[in-house]
Design an enzyme around this catalytic site. Structure first.
Site, short mmCIF file in Angstrom:
data_model
loop_
_atom_site.label_atom_id
_atom_site.label_comp_id
_atom_site.label_asym_id
_atom_site.label_seq_id
_atom_site.Cartn_x
_atom_site.Cartn_y
_atom_site.Cartn_z
N ASP A 17 0.81 -1.21 0.00
CA ASP A 17 0.00 0.00 0.00
C ASP A 17 0.85 1.27 0.00
OD1 ASP A 17 -1.81 -2.05 0.40
OD2 ASP A 17 -3.03 -0.93 1.81
N ASP A 128 -7.91 4.98 11.83
CA ASP A 128 -6.55 5.50 11.80
C ASP A 128 -6.43 6.82 11.06
OD1 ASP A 128 -5.34 3.64 13.40
OD2 ASP A 128 -4.64 2.36 11.76
N SER A 182 -5.90 -8.54 7.38
CA SER A 182 -4.87 -7.51 7.50
C SER A 182 -4.43 -7.43 8.95
CB SER A 182 -5.40 -6.15 7.03
OG SER A 182 -6.42 -5.69 7.89
#
Length: 417
Positions: A17, A128, A182
């Site tokens: 990412d 986040d 994840s």
């Protein structure tokens, strides 16, 4: 033009990412990218991130890989532990507490290199993004924030991989397909969510767990461990003085071996949705139990109960990203004041996923065997005093009881008029 970005500091892990984000920033903003990789004790080799950033055109002097483990535990984890903070009564906030430190260091680097923007890899669905950006704005009110997941059209793992391949970005082999879940890791915990964990009825597969053995496979004999505290912070394990990061690492090893600290949680995200995650916090779970135990001896009832009222609010502030808010700092000041006499030792028994307090002692203890004993207390406590105490506390209840027993209906406001 005024909106031109010349240099941006990217929170960079070296994974798929953030590597795609690095190239995307170079292309879409035409800016120089500075990478920042934080070592928070996630247990991964971080030097490959340096090589990968260089390969993608980042100048060597603009690649920052910082060991923040001691600062993380000393200035973020330990203050939170003093508060006994648990989000929604269960979550030890392992991901949440790491974000304000990353944001702080990013802003410091941005000032150091003269950057006019910062960027992160958090998605537009999660917490986040809020935590990072509230931290940025609190520390640098006029900073420009770039959140690619809210801007680009790379909306799937396959599109990210296509972009990476088209731009010769190295892709880890295990990323060439859809990851089963994840993860996020640091010295305090590992969190896992997504895909195989999205059905809250389905049991978490055993392969998801990385920080703890299965409690069923843990040793058949319990292990005793002693944790020493000074002013509310743990300072030693089994008599050995340790730095904050080393102490947490030691407790992690003990917790791992005994399958301690697993949590399967459906939580309420700040952005509004519910999510299901699996958390492993082995050392933090031991530390939380030990800290509560030493407070049992050393905190006055009023202070202890007030702390229990404040803790959920404190935890919510951290979870929602308000570490740098004045209300968190106010709560911290009150909490830290309460810890001035929180010294002593706690003995715990670790056994098959459980942490059991079996002893505690302190030179500042408020526990008096002389007063509490069932044997002759030699006049330390006059039991006859309890009669007046009870009658005073019962007065309002007796008045209520007499009124209600009379059978009289209360006079309504309408009737009074």
């Amino acid at each position: 033009m005024a909106d031109k970005i010349n240099r941006v500091v990217l929170a960079y892990s070296g994974g798929l990412d953030t590597s795609v984000i690095l190239k995307w920033l170079q292309q879409n903003y035409g800016c120089e990218v500075v990478t920042f990789t934080a070592d928070l004790g996630q247990g991964e080799e971080l030097e490959p991130a340096r090589a990968k950033a260089e390969l993608m055109g980042v100048r060597p002097e603009h690649i920052f890989i910082d060991d923040l483990r001691e600062e993380f535990v000393r200035d973020f984890v330990f203050p939170m532990m003093r508060a006994n903070a648990l989000y929604e009564g269960l979550y030890l906030l392992g991901t949440s507490i790491a974000r304000p430190l990353i944001a702080k260091r990013q802003i410091e680097i941005a000032r150091q290199v003269g950057a006019d923007a910062v960027s992160h890899g958090a998605t537009g669905k999660g917490n986040d993004q809020v935590r990072f950006e509230l931290g940025y704005y609190a520390l640098q009110p006029d900073i420009r924030v770039i959140a690619p997941w809210r801007e680009w059209d790379l909306t799937s793992r396959s599109k990210l991989i296509e972009f990476a391949e088209a731009h010769q970005i190295p892709i880890p082999r295990d990323k060439r397909g859809e990851a089963p879940f994840s993860t996020d890791a640091n010295l305090l915990h590992t969190s896992s969510e997504g895909l195989v964990l999205e059905d809250p009825w389905a049991e978490v597969p055993d392969y998801v767990f990385s920080r703890t053995v299965n409690p069923e496979d843990a040793p058949d004999q319990p292990q005793l461990v002693t944790v020493a505290f000074e002013r509310g912070d743990a300072v030693a394990v089994d008599g050995e003085a340790l730095s904050p990061a080393a102490l947490l690492a030691r407790l992690n090893d003990l917790g791992r071996a005994h399958g301690i600290g697993r949590l399967d949680l459906v939580e309420n995200r700040f952005v509004g949705m519910k999510s299901r995650g699996m958390y492993e916090t082995p050392g933090g779970t031991i530390l939380h139990a030990a800290h509560r135990a030493i407070e049992q001896l050393t905190l006055d009832r009023g202070a202890a109960h007030l702390k229990d009222e404040l803790a959920p609010r404190y935890a919510e502030l951290i979870y929602n990203g308000f570490w740098y808010s004045p209300e968190r700092e106010m709560l911290q000041a009150a909490i830290d004041h309460s810890q001035e006499k929180v010294d002593g030792e706690v003995r715990l028994k670790l056994y098959k996923g459980g942490v059991h307090v079996v002893g505690r002692r302190s030179a500042n203890s408020l526990y008096s065997e002389k007063v509490v004993t069932f044997e002759d207390d030699a006049g330390a406590y006059d039991q006859r005093d309890a009669a007046g105490f009870i009658k005073l506390n019962a007065l309002r209840l007796r008045l209520l009881g007499r009124r209600d027993a009379s059978g009289d209906e209360p006079v309504s406001h309408t009737a009074r008029r």
